[in-house]
Design a protein around this motif. Sequence first.
Motif, PDB file in Angstrom:
ATOM      1  N   GLU A  23       0.824  -1.217   0.000  1.00 50.66           N
ATOM      2  CA  GLU A  23       0.000   0.000   0.000  1.00 50.66           C
ATOM      3  C   GLU A  23       0.854   1.262   0.000  1.00 50.66           C
ATOM      4  O   GLU A  23       0.615   2.187  -0.789  1.00 50.66           O
ATOM      5  N   ILE A  24       1.854   1.323   0.876  1.00 50.53           N
ATOM      6  CA  ILE A  24       2.639   2.551   0.989  1.00 50.53           C
ATOM      7  C   ILE A  24       3.548   2.744  -0.229  1.00 50.53           C
ATOM      8  O   ILE A  24       3.771   3.875  -0.676  1.00 50.53           O
ATOM      9  N   VAL A  25       4.040   1.649  -0.802  1.00 49.25           N
ATOM     10  CA  VAL A  25       4.873   1.759  -2.001  1.00 49.25           C
ATOM     11  C   VAL A  25       4.054   2.245  -3.193  1.00 49.25           C
ATOM     12  O   VAL A  25       4.552   2.992  -4.043  1.00 49.25           O
ATOM     13  N   GLU A  26       2.806   1.856  -3.245  1.00 52.26           N
ATOM     14  CA  GLU A  26       1.928   2.261  -4.350  1.00 52.26           C
ATOM     15  C   GLU A  26       1.658   3.767  -4.348  1.00 52.26           C
ATOM     16  O   GLU A  26       1.269   4.324  -5.373  1.00 52.26           O
ATOM     17  N   ILE A  27       1.857   4.416  -3.203  1.00 51.04           N
ATOM     18  CA  ILE A  27       1.682   5.878  -3.132  1.00 51.04           C
ATOM     19  C   ILE A  27       2.988   6.521  -3.596  1.00 51.04           C
ATOM     20  O   ILE A  27       3.982   6.514  -2.871  1.00 51.04           O
ATOM     21  N   GLU A  28       3.010   7.050  -4.783  1.00 53.74           N
ATOM     22  CA  GLU A  28       4.243   7.629  -5.322  1.00 53.74           C
ATOM     23  C   GLU A  28       4.525   8.968  -4.641  1.00 53.74           C
ATOM     24  O   GLU A  28       3.665   9.850  -4.606  1.00 53.74           O
ATOM     25  N   SER A  29       5.744   9.114  -4.116  1.00 54.97           N
ATOM     26  CA  SER A  29       6.064  10.316  -3.344  1.00 54.97           C
ATOM     27  C   SER A  29       7.494  10.777  -3.617  1.00 54.97           C
ATOM     28  O   SER A  29       8.340  10.775  -2.712  1.00 54.97           O
ATOM     29  N   PRO A  30       7.779  11.174  -4.851  1.00 51.74           N
ATOM     30  CA  PRO A  30       9.118  11.701  -5.123  1.00 51.74           C
ATOM     31  C   PRO A  30       9.373  12.987  -4.357  1.00 51.74           C
ATOM     32  O   PRO A  30       8.444  13.728  -4.028  1.00 51.74           O
ATOM     33  N   SER A  31      10.624  13.264  -4.065  1.00 54.10           N
ATOM     34  CA  SER A  31      10.985  14.532  -3.434  1.00 54.10           C
ATOM     35  C   SER A  31      10.424  15.676  -4.272  1.00 54.10           C
ATOM     36  O   SER A  31      10.378  15.606  -5.498  1.00 54.10           O
ATOM     37  N   LEU A  32       9.959  16.720  -3.586  1.00 51.22           N
ATOM     38  CA  LEU A  32       9.396  17.925  -4.216  1.00 51.22           C
ATOM     39  C   LEU A  32       7.975  17.733  -4.728  1.00 51.22           C
ATOM     40  O   LEU A  32       7.402  18.644  -5.312  1.00 51.22           O
ATOM     41  N   ASN A  33       7.401  16.550  -4.497  1.00 51.26           N
ATOM     42  CA  ASN A  33       6.010  16.311  -4.879  1.00 51.26           C
ATOM     43  C   ASN A  33       5.164  16.422  -3.607  1.00 51.26           C
ATOM     44  O   ASN A  33       5.046  15.470  -2.832  1.00 51.26           O
ATOM     45  N   VAL A  34       4.591  17.598  -3.396  1.00 51.17           N
ATOM     46  CA  VAL A  34       3.874  17.875  -2.148  1.00 51.17           C
ATOM     47  C   VAL A  34       2.686  16.934  -1.967  1.00 51.17           C
ATOM     48  O   VAL A  34       2.490  16.361  -0.888  1.00 51.17           O
ATOM     49  N   ALA A  35       1.897  16.768  -3.021  1.00 53.84           N
ATOM     50  CA  ALA A  35       0.697  15.936  -2.910  1.00 53.84           C
ATOM     51  C   ALA A  35       1.054  14.491  -2.575  1.00 53.84           C
ATOM     52  O   ALA A  35       0.411  13.851  -1.731  1.00 53.84           O
ATOM     53  N   GLY A  36       2.088  13.954  -3.223  1.00 56.46           N
ATOM     54  CA  GLY A  36       2.482  12.576  -2.973  1.00 56.46           C
ATOM     55  C   GLY A  36       2.974  12.367  -1.558  1.00 56.46           C
ATOM     56  O   GLY A  36       2.622  11.389  -0.887  1.00 56.46           O
ATOM     57  N   ASN A  37       3.783  13.300  -1.080  1.00 57.51           N
ATOM     58  CA  ASN A  37       4.305  13.151   0.280  1.00 57.51           C
ATOM     59  C   ASN A  37       3.217  13.319   1.331  1.00 57.51           C
ATOM     60  O   ASN A  37       3.208  12.624   2.346  1.00 57.51           O
ATOM     61  N   LYS A  38       2.264  14.224   1.084  1.00 59.89           N
ATOM     62  CA  LYS A  38       1.145  14.356   2.016  1.00 59.89           C
ATOM     63  C   LYS A  38       0.284  13.097   2.023  1.00 59.89           C
ATOM     64  O   LYS A  38      -0.268  12.717   3.061  1.00 59.89           O
ATOM     65  N   ALA A  39       0.185  12.449   0.876  1.00 60.87           N
ATOM     66  CA  ALA A  39      -0.602  11.212   0.800  1.00 60.87           C
ATOM     67  C   ALA A  39       0.037  10.106   1.637  1.00 60.87           C
ATOM     68  O   ALA A  39      -0.657   9.337   2.315  1.00 60.87           O
ATOM     69  N   VAL A  40       1.368  10.027   1.622  1.00 65.76           N
ATOM     70  CA  VAL A  40       2.063   9.035   2.458  1.00 65.76           C
ATOM     71  C   VAL A  40       1.844   9.342   3.930  1.00 65.76           C
ATOM     72  O   VAL A  40       1.563   8.436   4.735  1.00 65.76           O
ATOM     73  N   VAL A  41       1.955  10.612   4.296  1.00 67.94           N
ATOM     74  CA  VAL A  41       1.723  10.999   5.691  1.00 67.94           C
ATOM     75  C   VAL A  41       0.296  10.658   6.107  1.00 67.94           C
ATOM     76  O   VAL A  41       0.048  10.186   7.223  1.00 67.94           O
ATOM     77  N   GLY A  42      -0.650  10.879   5.197  1.00 71.65           N
ATOM     78  CA  GLY A  42      -2.038  10.509   5.485  1.00 71.65           C
ATOM     79  C   GLY A  42      -2.194   9.021   5.728  1.00 71.65           C
ATOM     80  O   GLY A  42      -2.947   8.596   6.620  1.00 71.65           O
ATOM     81  N   TRP A  43      -1.485   8.220   4.943  1.00 70.72           N
ATOM     82  CA  TRP A  43      -1.524   6.763   5.130  1.00 70.72           C
ATOM     83  C   TRP A  43      -0.946   6.394   6.502  1.00 70.72           C
ATOM     84  O   TRP A  43      -1.503   5.550   7.210  1.00 70.72           O
ATOM     85  N   ILE A  44       0.149   7.031   6.886  1.00 71.79           N
ATOM     86  CA  ILE A  44       0.762   6.757   8.190  1.00 71.79           C
ATOM     87  C   ILE A  44      -0.194   7.138   9.321  1.00 71.79           C
ATOM     88  O   ILE A  44      -0.338   6.408  10.307  1.00 71.79           O
ATOM     89  N   GLU A  45      -0.854   8.279   9.167  1.00 73.27           N
ATOM     90  CA  GLU A  45      -1.849   8.697  10.169  1.00 73.27           C
ATOM     91  C   GLU A  45      -2.911   7.626  10.368  1.00 73.27           C
ATOM     92  O   GLU A  45      -3.296   7.310  11.502  1.00 73.27           O
ATOM     93  N   SER A  46      -3.402   7.077   9.274  1.00 71.87           N
ATOM     94  CA  SER A  46      -4.465   6.066   9.368  1.00 71.87           C
ATOM     95  C   SER A  46      -3.957   4.814  10.071  1.00 71.87           C
ATOM     96  O   SER A  46      -4.699   4.176  10.841  1.00 71.87           O
ATOM     97  N   GLU A  47      -2.710   4.459   9.848  1.00 71.63           N
ATOM     98  CA  GLU A  47      -2.135   3.292  10.519  1.00 71.63           C
ATOM     99  C   GLU A  47      -1.944   3.553  12.010  1.00 71.63           C
ATOM    100  O   GLU A  47      -2.169   2.659  12.842  1.00 71.63           O
ATOM    101  N   LEU A  48      -1.549   4.758  12.355  1.00 72.35           N
ATOM    102  CA  LEU A  48      -1.399   5.108  13.772  1.00 72.35           C
ATOM    103  C   LEU A  48      -2.739   5.053  14.496  1.00 72.35           C
ATOM    104  O   LEU A  48      -2.821   4.637  15.655  1.00 72.35           O
ATOM    105  N   ALA A  49      -3.799   5.469  13.802  1.00 72.18           N
ATOM    106  CA  ALA A  49      -5.134   5.422  14.396  1.00 72.18           C
ATOM    107  C   ALA A  49      -5.535   3.983  14.710  1.00 72.18           C
ATOM    108  O   ALA A  49      -6.212   3.715  15.711  1.00 72.18           O
TER     109      ALA A  49
END
Length: 378
Positions: A23-49
């Motif tokens: 799941e986390i690998v499928e979220i593409e998050s290259p450096s300088l890609n704000v939307a992609g990196n926020k999406a990964v952080v969102g995924w981490i938030e859901s796992e922490l919950a």
Amino acid sequence: MTSQQLLKYFESRLDHMIASMTEIVEIESPSLNVAGNKAVVGWIESELAKIGGDLSFEKKKADGFGEHIIIRAFSSDQTPTLLLGHTDTVHPVGAKNDNPTRIENGRLYGCGVFDMKANIVVMLEALRFCEVTKQRPERPINVLLSCDEEVGSPTGRLLVEREAANAERCFVFEPSFNGSVKTSRKGTAMYTLHAHGIPSHAGLEPEKGANAILELARHFVHLDALNEPELGTTVNVCTMKGGTTSNVIPEFAECEIDVRFSTMDEAKRVENAIRSIRAIDERVNIEITGEINRPPMERTNAVVALYEQARETAASFDYELGEKQVGGASDGNFVAALGVPVLDGLGITGDGAHTLHEYIDISDIVKRATLVTKMLCR
């Protein structure tokens, strides 16, 4: 819980861990890609919950990059263990079409799986274990996942240093070296030499020109002489560009210099030599930019002691753990510069970092999770 019991616990979690890594690998998050990196952080938030319990987190905005996330778990009056990683990758959006996330021959392939998204899952699984089993770690755990490590940590460095200043020790979840952890890393510096000469017609009046490319070339032998391989110091001119067209004496040229070093004394020696470069042709102006980016992560007695703890822990469930010095740097270098013992390269065994054949070995997932969790709960 014994090492063998812990091993069996993570064996029961293997399918879930693989699913989470996918799941986390499928979220593409290259450096300088704000939307992609926020999406990964969102995924981490859901796992922490899902983990719940004695966990909290905060997000730090990083303009142009996304968000850094800091997780705090199992608070106490002890100084914490810092777990360090990053959510950005080097792979551009769309790269997963060339290296699809998949399982083949006992390997999990995918862009960023080895460096280092699968290891984020390992960190979360260690937190989950402590919460579910109520086996509190010996120290509080702080986790920092930055979003700009792959481009030199321009906004993440201050956070890394802030968290490290309050830490007892640091575990860095960068890729392992063929399964070995990294007990020392070279520091890095990047410099650019800019030469500004005088253009002229190469056929009619070449003598009126001041050749910027020739000026830089005259310094290459001097730069090469700065290498001291027996001390771990390398100095390499890696790019060169200049000129406008084939019949004009070039007015401008620049070259980029990559410097690696094992001690700060060597870093300063090379920097002083580079900054002392002066033009041989007095008609050419030389400008020098760049600096030391990451200090070295040295193999101190405290680092050796931390490695020995890890090696003995691994041996308790017949898992061999070696150590290695590497030339590449990580955010662990910043931590080490503050005197905090660092054990780097705790990521799952695999290969192909920054390539389109990047993968991890599925057989190592359970063992790595067991090692890390046992180290946290000694």
